[in-house]
Design a protein around this motif. Structure first.
Motif, PDB file in Angstrom:
ATOM      1  N   ASP A  54       0.381  -1.060  -0.031  1.00 45.85           N
ATOM      2  CA  ASP A  54       0.086   0.197   0.238  1.00 45.85           C
ATOM      3  C   ASP A  54       0.989   1.499   0.211  1.00 45.85           C
ATOM      4  O   ASP A  54       0.551   2.056  -0.099  1.00 45.85           O
ATOM      5  CB  ASP A  54      -0.592  -0.009   1.493  1.00 45.85           C
ATOM      6  N   SER A  55       2.113   1.051  -0.513  1.00 43.49           N
ATOM      7  CA  SER A  55       2.886   1.986  -0.416  1.00 43.49           C
ATOM      8  C   SER A  55       3.339   2.501  -2.030  1.00 43.49           C
ATOM      9  O   SER A  55       2.559   1.913  -2.612  1.00 43.49           O
ATOM     10  CB  SER A  55       4.735   1.822   0.808  1.00 43.49           C
ATOM     11  N   ASP A  56       3.639   3.860  -1.850  1.00 45.70           N
ATOM     12  CA  ASP A  56       4.120   4.244  -3.727  1.00 45.70           C
ATOM     13  C   ASP A  56       5.550   3.868  -4.104  1.00 45.70           C
ATOM     14  O   ASP A  56       6.112   4.910  -4.504  1.00 45.70           O
ATOM     15  CB  ASP A  56       3.299   6.187  -3.578  1.00 45.70           C
ATOM     16  N   ILE A  57       6.352   3.166  -3.379  1.00 41.15           N
ATOM     17  CA  ILE A  57       7.245   2.521  -3.988  1.00 41.15           C
ATOM     18  C   ILE A  57       7.552   2.537  -4.647  1.00 41.15           C
ATOM     19  O   ILE A  57       6.734   1.793  -5.406  1.00 41.15           O
ATOM     20  CB  ILE A  57       7.790   1.537  -2.798  1.00 41.15           C
ATOM     21  N   VAL A  58       8.401   2.353  -6.056  1.00 43.98           N
ATOM     22  CA  VAL A  58       8.664   2.052  -7.442  1.00 43.98           C
ATOM     23  C   VAL A  58       8.212   1.116  -7.864  1.00 43.98           C
ATOM     24  O   VAL A  58       9.078  -0.138  -7.092  1.00 43.98           O
ATOM     25  CB  VAL A  58       9.275   3.400  -8.385  1.00 43.98           C
ATOM     26  N   ALA A  59       8.113   0.812  -9.313  1.00 43.46           N
ATOM     27  CA  ALA A  59       7.903  -1.168  -9.616  1.00 43.46           C
ATOM     28  C   ALA A  59       9.069  -1.255  -9.414  1.00 43.46           C
ATOM     29  O   ALA A  59       9.346  -2.612  -8.866  1.00 43.46           O
ATOM     30  CB  ALA A  59       7.019  -1.429 -10.708  1.00 43.46           C
ATOM     31  N   HIS A  60      10.643  -0.189  -9.800  1.00 41.22           N
ATOM     32  CA  HIS A  60      11.235  -0.939  -9.678  1.00 41.22           C
ATOM     33  C   HIS A  60      12.460  -1.524  -9.172  1.00 41.22           C
ATOM     34  O   HIS A  60      13.246  -2.292  -8.337  1.00 41.22           O
ATOM     35  CB  HIS A  60      12.442  -0.472 -10.999  1.00 41.22           C
ATOM     36  N   ALA A  61      12.149  -0.641  -7.758  1.00 36.04           N
ATOM     37  CA  ALA A  61      12.707  -1.146  -6.726  1.00 36.04           C
ATOM     38  C   ALA A  61      12.183  -1.919  -5.796  1.00 36.04           C
ATOM     39  O   ALA A  61      12.310  -2.866  -4.383  1.00 36.04           O
ATOM     40  CB  ALA A  61      12.533   0.207  -5.508  1.00 36.04           C
ATOM     41  N   LEU A  62      10.805  -2.149  -6.009  1.00 33.46           N
ATOM     42  CA  LEU A  62       9.681  -3.342  -5.181  1.00 33.46           C
ATOM     43  C   LEU A  62      10.327  -5.154  -5.869  1.00 33.46           C
ATOM     44  O   LEU A  62      10.619  -5.567  -5.948  1.00 33.46           O
ATOM     45  CB  LEU A  62       8.123  -2.698  -5.730  1.00 33.46           C
ATOM     46  N   ALA A  63      10.426  -4.623  -7.488  1.00 36.71           N
ATOM     47  CA  ALA A  63      11.177  -5.853  -8.103  1.00 36.71           C
ATOM     48  C   ALA A  63      12.425  -6.440  -7.182  1.00 36.71           C
ATOM     49  O   ALA A  63      12.690  -7.590  -6.884  1.00 36.71           O
ATOM     50  CB  ALA A  63      10.811  -6.339  -9.815  1.00 36.71           C
ATOM     51  N   GLY A  64      13.212  -5.591  -7.033  1.00 32.05           N
ATOM     52  CA  GLY A  64      14.542  -5.582  -6.395  1.00 32.05           C
ATOM     53  C   GLY A  64      14.457  -6.396  -5.255  1.00 32.05           C
ATOM     54  O   GLY A  64      15.439  -6.765  -4.528  1.00 32.05           O
ATOM     55  N   LEU A  65      13.496  -5.721  -4.340  1.00 33.81           N
ATOM     56  CA  LEU A  65      13.201  -6.038  -3.017  1.00 33.81           C
ATOM     57  C   LEU A  65      13.253  -7.418  -3.044  1.00 33.81           C
ATOM     58  O   LEU A  65      13.011  -7.936  -2.148  1.00 33.81           O
ATOM     59  CB  LEU A  65      13.478  -4.501  -2.354  1.00 33.81           C
ATOM     60  N   HIS A  66      12.270  -7.478  -3.583  1.00 38.09           N
ATOM     61  CA  HIS A  66      12.188  -9.212  -3.243  1.00 38.09           C
ATOM     62  C   HIS A  66      12.333  -9.906  -4.000  1.00 38.09           C
ATOM     63  O   HIS A  66      12.212 -11.134  -3.308  1.00 38.09           O
ATOM     64  CB  HIS A  66      10.434  -9.513  -4.548  1.00 38.09           C
ATOM     65  N   ASP A  67      13.812  -9.783  -4.904  1.00 39.93           N
ATOM     66  CA  ASP A  67      14.785 -10.456  -4.658  1.00 39.93           C
ATOM     67  C   ASP A  67      15.593 -10.015  -3.765  1.00 39.93           C
ATOM     68  O   ASP A  67      16.926 -11.001  -4.144  1.00 39.93           O
ATOM     69  CB  ASP A  67      15.112 -10.957  -6.527  1.00 39.93           C
TER      70      ASP A  67
END
Length: 434
Positions: free
Chosen positions: A169-182
């Motif tokens: 529910d944050s506005d973290i950007v997609a590329h960062a969310l993908a990086g943190l996922h991995d």
């Protein structure tokens, strides 16, 4: 009519515009310039993406921006598109509200190794600042070291420690969310040169660490002073110490948790590695008259990434006096030169909260009112428009920003408030003017 140019559309800029409206009403025109096509400065690119309640202050700035006396002038860079001298020719007062967007250096051997970042860069990466969207931090290592004992260090550690669900529910950007996922990071060490009594961490931000789903904070009880020593502290710091004591007492931790470890009395001395970060060399310190003094005892923390959260500095501008030591414009209570002022972090350095900028903005407008008591006859807004047309500047107005905003909200993943554009060209394309 008075014509005011404010350079920077963050909190300091909009509070100053608000003050100008209250000072002169319909007898003022304010143009707020920004390098980016989007307004609100650190509210958009500095405040942690999971702190949406803090970002809501932008609604107040929007009410100022929508008055006919105030205009947002985005996608215009001082030094690239026009100079301070040219602004001074056009406007009665030029007020620099550019903040402090650049990181202070650690000044350590190994600082230039890959995967060593300042917090402005790292926070800009996960907040989608166009300058840092292509950072590509390597999160394949188990341990990250965060240097600093302020709220920014807590923000960085918390974002690294949170699960993907916690960031939904944050506005973290997609590329960062993908990086943190991995991400393989499972140990986050927060280094502080001094002790718990000297932290600049507020109770609210500390309390958030105790609520994480897959991470837990760790404090060595031996680093904590006796409880009775807290008596002379202000209320906020006493509350922060209470959280640290609770962290030290908590032994109900799962072995597979991510850990956020507070390492007090620990000064980094070098970043070690061959072609990449491999460890941080740390020296134990003790306090002498409130200052951290090395003891000579050193140890190494194996780590694959280092993020320095030790402060920021204002970007120098050609022909504007600059205080190198303070990392801000050289000024006397906001006055730089006749007709030229600074406000917010550009004036006082990176101190205080978002709200601190409001009295700062009102104070600088009082000085402008004293210095410029009447209409100087300068062309102001019409003069800039003529210059912009002559130079072919692609100015983004607040109505254009509203289209960008609408497009970002429409592109949001489920549960998130928006998906930010991270490229200037995409922002301008969203205005429909290309």
């Amino acid at each position: 009519m008075r014509h005011i140019a404010i350079v920077g559309s963050g909190p300091a800029g909009y509070y100053t515009a608000e003050a100008a409206l209250k000072q002169w009403g319909d007898e003022v025109r304010v143009d707020i310039f920004d390098t980016l096509p989007v307004p609100f400065g650190l509210i958009r690119t500095g405040v942690a993406p999971d702190h949406q309640s803090i970002k809501a202050v932008a609604r107040r700035y929007e009410s100022t921006a929508l008055t006919r006396n105030v205009r947002f002038v985005g996608n215009v860079m001082l030094g690239r598109d026009l100079s301070v001298a040219e602004l001074q020719e056009l406007y009665d007062a030029v007020i620099l509200a550019t903040g402090a967007p650049h990181d202070r250096k650690l000044g350590l051997p190994g600082e230039e190794l890959p995967n060593v970042f300042g917090s402005a860069a790292f926070v800009g990466w996960y907040n989608g600042h166009p300058q840092f969207a292509g950072l590509h931090p390597d999160l394949s290592h188990q341990t990250a070291v965060v240097v600093g004992n302020g709220n920014v260090a807590l923000d960085v550690a918390r974002i690294l420690a949170k699960s993907e669900d916690e960031l939904a529910d944050s506005d973290i950007v997609a590329h960062a969310l993908a990086g943190l996922h991995d991400s393989a990071v499972r140990r986050i060490v927060i280094l502080g040169r001094r002790g718990p009594h000297q932290i600049a961490m507020t109770p609210k931000e500390l309390s958030e660490l105790a609520k994480l789903s897959r991470a837990h904070p760790v404090v060595d009880a031996a680093d904590l002073p006796p409880v009775e020593a807290d008596a002379g502290l202000d209320t906020g710091l006493r509350k922060s110490l209470g959280h640290l004591r609770a962290f030290a007492a908590n032994e109900d931790n799962r072995p597979d948790d991510v850990t956020v470890e507070f390492d007090f009395f620990a000064a980094p001395r070098a970043i070690l590695g061959e072609g990449r970060v491999e460890a941080v060399e740390v020296e134990r310190t003790r306090l002498v008259d409130g200052k951290a003094v090395g003891t000579g005892e050193t140890y190494r923390i194996p780590a694959g990434m280092v993020i320095a959260c030790i402060g920021y500095q204002t970007s120098p501008i050609p022909d504007v006096p600059y205080d190198e030591q303070g990392g801000r414009f050289a000024n006397e209570e906001g006055r730089i030169a006749p007709g030229l002022y600074c406000v917010g972090w550009a004036r006082r350095g990176p101190t205080g909260t978002i709200g601190t900028n409001r009295p700062d903005g009102f104070a600088i407008i009082e000085k402008v009112a004293v210095d410029i008591p009447g209409d100087s006859g300068k062309p102001g807004r019409p003069g800039f428009d003529t210059l912009a047309e002559r130079r072919g500047l692609q100015v983004v107005k607040f109505t254009d920003w509203q289209k960008i905003d609408e497009a970002e909200v429409a592109a949001a993943r489920t549960g998130a408030p928006r998906e930010k554009f991270v490229e200037v060209d995409k922002m301008i394309e969203a205005t429909g003017r290309v």
